[in-house]
Scaffold this active site. Structure first.
Site, PDB file in Angstrom:
ATOM      1  N   LEU A 101     -25.413   8.859  23.398  1.00 49.06           N
ATOM      2  CA  LEU A 101     -24.361   8.489  24.345  1.00 49.06           C
ATOM      3  C   LEU A 101     -23.252   9.536  24.387  1.00 49.06           C
ATOM      4  CD1 LEU A 101     -24.240   4.625  23.847  1.00 49.06           C
ATOM      5  CD2 LEU A 101     -25.592   5.970  25.471  1.00 49.06           C
ATOM      6  N   VAL A 130     -28.310   7.589  15.978  1.00 43.18           N
ATOM      7  CA  VAL A 130     -29.002   8.251  17.096  1.00 43.18           C
ATOM      8  C   VAL A 130     -28.391   7.825  18.419  1.00 43.18           C
ATOM      9  CG1 VAL A 130     -31.222   8.576  18.270  1.00 43.18           C
ATOM     10  CG2 VAL A 130     -31.140   8.512  15.780  1.00 43.18           C
ATOM     11  N   CYS A 131     -28.058   6.541  18.551  1.00 42.32           N
ATOM     12  CA  CYS A 131     -27.435   6.060  19.785  1.00 42.32           C
ATOM     13  C   CYS A 131     -26.096   6.743  20.010  1.00 42.32           C
ATOM     14  CB  CYS A 131     -27.250   4.546  19.746  1.00 42.32           C
ATOM     15  SG  CYS A 131     -28.806   3.638  19.718  1.00 42.32           S
ATOM     16  N   GLY A 132     -25.333   6.911  18.942  1.00 44.23           N
ATOM     17  CA  GLY A 132     -24.044   7.586  19.055  1.00 44.23           C
ATOM     18  C   GLY A 132     -24.195   9.004  19.564  1.00 44.23           C
TER      19      GLY A 132
END
Length: 187
Positions: free
Chosen positions: A64, A59-61
């Site tokens: 960002l 999810v962070c990937g």
């Protein structure tokens, strides 16, 4: 026994994020092994703080990568984007290079999560940051904040709306004086 369980549950619950109107706590964090950045360095322009749990997570990937794509829109408002997690600077360096990110990632590594705690978005039980967003105005006040469920990409719409609202408050023709705001009539 149930009282102790309630106390444990309460202590593991994250504090709520600092609300709009609050003075943004200043900080100095490592951007690289030999470079530190302070929030106060960006005074006079909007700053987007994107707290996220960890480099390399799915999810962070996605989150960002989206911010990397809409970076020109953030820059249109003269806003600086800073990503913050508890990962170390070497991890950030590898992640930023691997993902071809064009904005700064800051390490809230030691003391672990100190800045996230100051903003009310540290998950002590897991030792990570919440997935939280803050838009800070040129005067250093929080204009907007949002905490997303940890497994949900919050997108960029809220950030862009907050930047539009900040832009609308600026006086026409005030040049680089982004700290000045219009009155209720727009003057």
């Amino acid at each position: 026994m149930s009282t102790n369980q309630n106390e444990v549950s309460k202590s593991q619950k994250p504090k709520s994020a600092l609300p709009s109107g609050t003075s943004a706590p200043d900080f100095t964090l490592a951007a690289t092994p030999d470079q530190k950045i302070s929030l106060s360095d960006s005074r006079g322009r909007p700053v987007i703080l994107a707290f996220y749990p960890a480099d390399w997570s799915p999810v962070c990937g996605d989150q960002l990568a989206l911010y990397n794509e809409v970076l020109p829109e953030f820059e249109r408002f003269n806003a600086e984007l800073l990503g913050i997690s508890v990962d170390g600077v070497w991890c950030h360096s590898a992640y930023r290079q691997n993902r071809n990110l064009h904005f700064t990632l800051l390490s809230d590594f030691e003391p672990k999560g100190e800045v996230a705690r100051d903003y009310g978005v540290y998950r002590k039980s897991e030792g990570i940051c919440e997935r939280a967003l803050f838009v800070i105005d040129g005067d250093g006040r929080i204009a907007w904040s949002y905490v997303s469920p940890i497994a949900v990409n919050p997108g960029a719409d809220g950030i862009l709306k907050a930047l539009e609202n900040l832009s609308a408050k600026e006086e026409p023709g005030d040049g680089n004086q982004s700290g000045r705001h219009a009155d209720a009539a727009g003057r």
